[in-house]
Design a protein around this motif. Structure first.
Motif, mmCIF file in Angstrom:
data_model
loop_
_atom_site.group_PDB
_atom_site.id
_atom_site.type_symbol
_atom_site.label_atom_id
_atom_site.label_comp_id
_atom_site.label_asym_id
_atom_site.label_seq_id
_atom_site.Cartn_x
_atom_site.Cartn_y
_atom_site.Cartn_z
ATOM 1 N N PHE A 20 -35.398 -26.028 -3.361
ATOM 2 C CA PHE A 20 -34.587 -26.555 -3.987
ATOM 3 C C PHE A 20 -33.174 -25.840 -3.934
ATOM 4 O O PHE A 20 -32.154 -26.634 -4.758
ATOM 5 N N LYS A 21 -33.191 -24.613 -3.717
ATOM 6 C CA LYS A 21 -32.138 -23.822 -3.975
ATOM 7 C C LYS A 21 -31.211 -23.840 -5.241
ATOM 8 O O LYS A 21 -32.246 -23.760 -6.168
ATOM 9 N N THR A 22 -29.994 -24.130 -5.546
ATOM 10 C CA THR A 22 -29.707 -24.134 -7.076
ATOM 11 C C THR A 22 -29.520 -25.553 -7.640
ATOM 12 O O THR A 22 -28.453 -25.800 -8.105
ATOM 13 N N GLY A 32 -34.721 -13.806 3.604
ATOM 14 C CA GLY A 32 -33.774 -14.129 4.699
ATOM 15 C C GLY A 32 -32.922 -15.201 4.938
ATOM 16 O O GLY A 32 -32.719 -15.470 5.998
ATOM 17 N N HIS A 33 -33.198 -16.020 3.996
ATOM 18 C CA HIS A 33 -32.465 -17.378 4.175
ATOM 19 C C HIS A 33 -30.936 -16.997 4.471
ATOM 20 O O HIS A 33 -30.366 -16.443 3.965
ATOM 21 N N SER A 34 -30.480 -18.100 5.232
ATOM 22 C CA SER A 34 -29.098 -17.744 5.951
ATOM 23 C C SER A 34 -27.948 -17.827 4.594
ATOM 24 O O SER A 34 -27.085 -17.255 4.925
ATOM 25 N N TYR A 60 -37.571 -21.173 11.615
ATOM 26 C CA TYR A 60 -36.520 -21.063 12.292
ATOM 27 C C TYR A 60 -35.540 -22.384 11.749
ATOM 28 O O TYR A 60 -35.791 -23.349 11.835
ATOM 29 N N GLU A 61 -34.275 -21.787 11.153
ATOM 30 C CA GLU A 61 -33.417 -22.616 10.617
ATOM 31 C C GLU A 61 -31.764 -22.296 11.452
ATOM 32 O O GLU A 61 -31.241 -21.358 10.673
ATOM 33 N N PRO A 62 -31.691 -23.163 12.306
ATOM 34 C CA PRO A 62 -30.216 -22.686 12.822
ATOM 35 C C PRO A 62 -29.083 -22.980 11.786
ATOM 36 O O PRO A 62 -29.316 -24.120 10.899
ATOM 37 N N ILE A 112 -28.235 -26.716 8.783
ATOM 38 C CA ILE A 112 -28.693 -26.581 7.262
ATOM 39 C C ILE A 112 -27.694 -27.325 6.602
ATOM 40 O O ILE A 112 -26.365 -26.949 6.734
ATOM 41 N N GLY A 113 -28.119 -28.262 5.753
ATOM 42 C CA GLY A 113 -27.279 -29.420 4.968
ATOM 43 C C GLY A 113 -26.092 -30.076 5.845
ATOM 44 O O GLY A 113 -25.343 -30.618 5.096
ATOM 45 N N THR A 114 -26.269 -30.235 6.997
ATOM 46 C CA THR A 114 -24.981 -30.846 7.847
ATOM 47 C C THR A 114 -25.574 -32.183 8.314
ATOM 48 O O THR A 114 -24.756 -33.058 8.556
ATOM 49 N N GLY A 154 -33.775 -27.346 8.682
ATOM 50 C CA GLY A 154 -32.435 -27.789 9.121
ATOM 51 C C GLY A 154 -32.040 -29.125 9.196
ATOM 52 O O GLY A 154 -32.400 -29.681 10.336
ATOM 53 N N SER A 155 -31.655 -29.878 8.201
ATOM 54 C CA SER A 155 -31.492 -31.350 8.082
ATOM 55 C C SER A 155 -32.789 -32.119 8.593
ATOM 56 O O SER A 155 -32.708 -33.014 9.261
ATOM 57 N N VAL A 156 -34.050 -31.644 8.125
ATOM 58 C CA VAL A 156 -35.276 -32.473 8.337
ATOM 59 C C VAL A 156 -35.267 -33.413 7.307
ATOM 60 O O VAL A 156 -34.708 -33.221 6.111
ATOM 61 N N VAL A 209 -37.489 -27.627 4.066
ATOM 62 C CA VAL A 209 -36.711 -28.695 3.540
ATOM 63 C C VAL A 209 -35.837 -28.560 2.374
ATOM 64 O O VAL A 209 -36.424 -28.241 1.540
ATOM 65 N N GLY A 210 -34.408 -28.552 2.663
ATOM 66 C CA GLY A 210 -33.751 -28.376 1.532
ATOM 67 C C GLY A 210 -33.394 -29.798 0.844
ATOM 68 O O GLY A 210 -34.106 -30.343 0.244
ATOM 69 N N GLY A 211 -32.189 -30.409 1.214
ATOM 70 C CA GLY A 211 -31.680 -31.773 0.707
ATOM 71 C C GLY A 211 -32.606 -32.659 0.587
ATOM 72 O O GLY A 211 -32.954 -33.366 -0.512
ATOM 73 N N ALA A 212 -33.612 -33.113 1.604
ATOM 74 C CA ALA A 212 -34.608 -34.287 1.674
ATOM 75 C C ALA A 212 -35.912 -33.787 0.670
ATOM 76 O O ALA A 212 -36.515 -34.769 0.599
#
Ligand code: PGA
Length: 229
Positions: free
Chosen positions: A7-9, A87-89, A156-158, A162-164, A192-194, A213-216
Motif C-alpha cells: 500500500f506504500k503511504t 530493500g524497496h527502491s 525484482y522491480e525495475p 514502478i508506478g509508471t 512494477g506496473s502489474v 503490486v503497488g497501485g493496482a
C-alpha cells in the motif's frame, strides 16, 4: 502464485479495515495454492483475520531503543508480525538506504526468523545499457545478503516500471528472472506496473513465482481481480 500488495503511504486504519473485509469476501474464491500478502502502512497494523499474511513495509533493525520515529522488532512482535519488505527502491532512493544498511536490516530480521521479501531493481539508465549491465547491477544488490536464507523471496522491480504504468516486457522479465534463478533457488516475484491488463501474461511466465503490486493493489476489488484472474 504469490500476490503481494504494497500500500506504500496509502490507506488509513479505517480504510484498511474496510479493505480487508472486502478482500476476505473475495478470497473465498482464491485457488488453494495461491498465497496473498498485504503490506499496509504501520498505523493500520492490527490483528486481522483472513486467508492472507500481514506484513510491514519497513522496520528499523533494533529490538527497541532510541531511534526517533522508527519501529523495531518489539513493536512488531506485539502484533505477531513476522513478514517484512526490505530493500524497496523507494527506501533506497528517497530515504538513502545504502546496500550496507539494507543488508544489516536483512541480517537482523533473518536472525529473528522473519519472512523477508527482498526487493532489487535497476534504474532506467542501467536498463538502457542492456541485459548484462542489469545483471551486474542486480548482483551488487545481493552484497551482504544471505541468498541461502530459507525464509526469503526476491522481488525484482525495475525502478523505471514502478508506478509508471509501463511494466517490463515479457522478454525482459524472462531474461532477468532466469539469471536470478541461477543465483538463488528462492521464489522470485516481479513488481512494477502489474495490473489487470498484464497479470495473465506476467503470471504465465515460468520463472515468475508471484507479483508485488503497488497501485493496482490499493483497491480491494482491483487486487482481487488480479488474484482471481
Ligand atoms: P506499482 O508498484 O505496482 O505501483 O508499480 C510496485 C511496487 O513498488 O512494489
Amino acid at each position: 502464485m504469490i500476490y503481494a500488495g504494497n500500500f506504500k503511504t496509502n490507506h488509513t486504519r479505517s480504510s484498511t479495515i474496510d479493505y480487508i473485509k472486502e478482500l476476505n469476501f473475495g478470497l473465498k474464491d482464491k485457488k488453494e495454492e495461491d498465497k496473498v500478502y498485504i503490506f499496509p502502512p504501520l498505523t493500520a497494523i492490527d490483528f486481522y483475520r483472513g486467508d492472507f499474511t500481514l506484513g510491514v513495509q519497513n522496520a528499523y533493525p533494533i529490538e527497541s531503543g532510541a531511534v526517533t520515529g522508527e519501529v523495531g522488532a518489539a513493536q512488531l512482535e506485539e502484533f505477531k508480525i513476522n513478514t517484512i519488505l526490505i530493500g524497496h527502491s523507494e527506501r533506497r532512493e528517497l530515504l538513502n538506504e545504502t546496500q550496507e544498511f539494507v543488508s544489516k536490516k536483512f541480517n537482523f530480521f533473518k536472525k529473528r526468523g522473519f519472512e523477508i521479501i527482498y526487493c532489487i531493481g535497476e534504474p532506467l539508465e542501467i536498463r538502457e545499457k542492456g541485459q548484462d549491465g542489469v545483471i551486474e547491477y542486480l548482483k551488487k544488490q545481493f552484497m551482504g545478503i544471505d541468498i541461502d536464507y530459507s525464509n526469503f523471496m526476491i522481488a525484482y522491480e525495475p525502478i523505471w516500471a514502478i508506478g509508471t504504468g509501463r511494466s517490463a516486457t515479457v522478454e525482459e522479465i524472462i531474461a532477468t528472472h532466469n539469471k536470478l534463478k541461477e543465483l538463488s533457488n528462492r521464489p522470485i516475484l516481479y513488481g512494477g506496473s502489474v495490473k489487470e491488463t498484464n497479470i495473465a501474461e506476467i503470471s504465465s511466465i515460468d520463472s515468475v513465482d508471484g507479483v508485488l503490486v503497488g497501485g493496482a493493489s490499493l483497491n480491494a476489488d482491483n487486487f482481487l481481480k488480479l488474484i482471481l484472474h
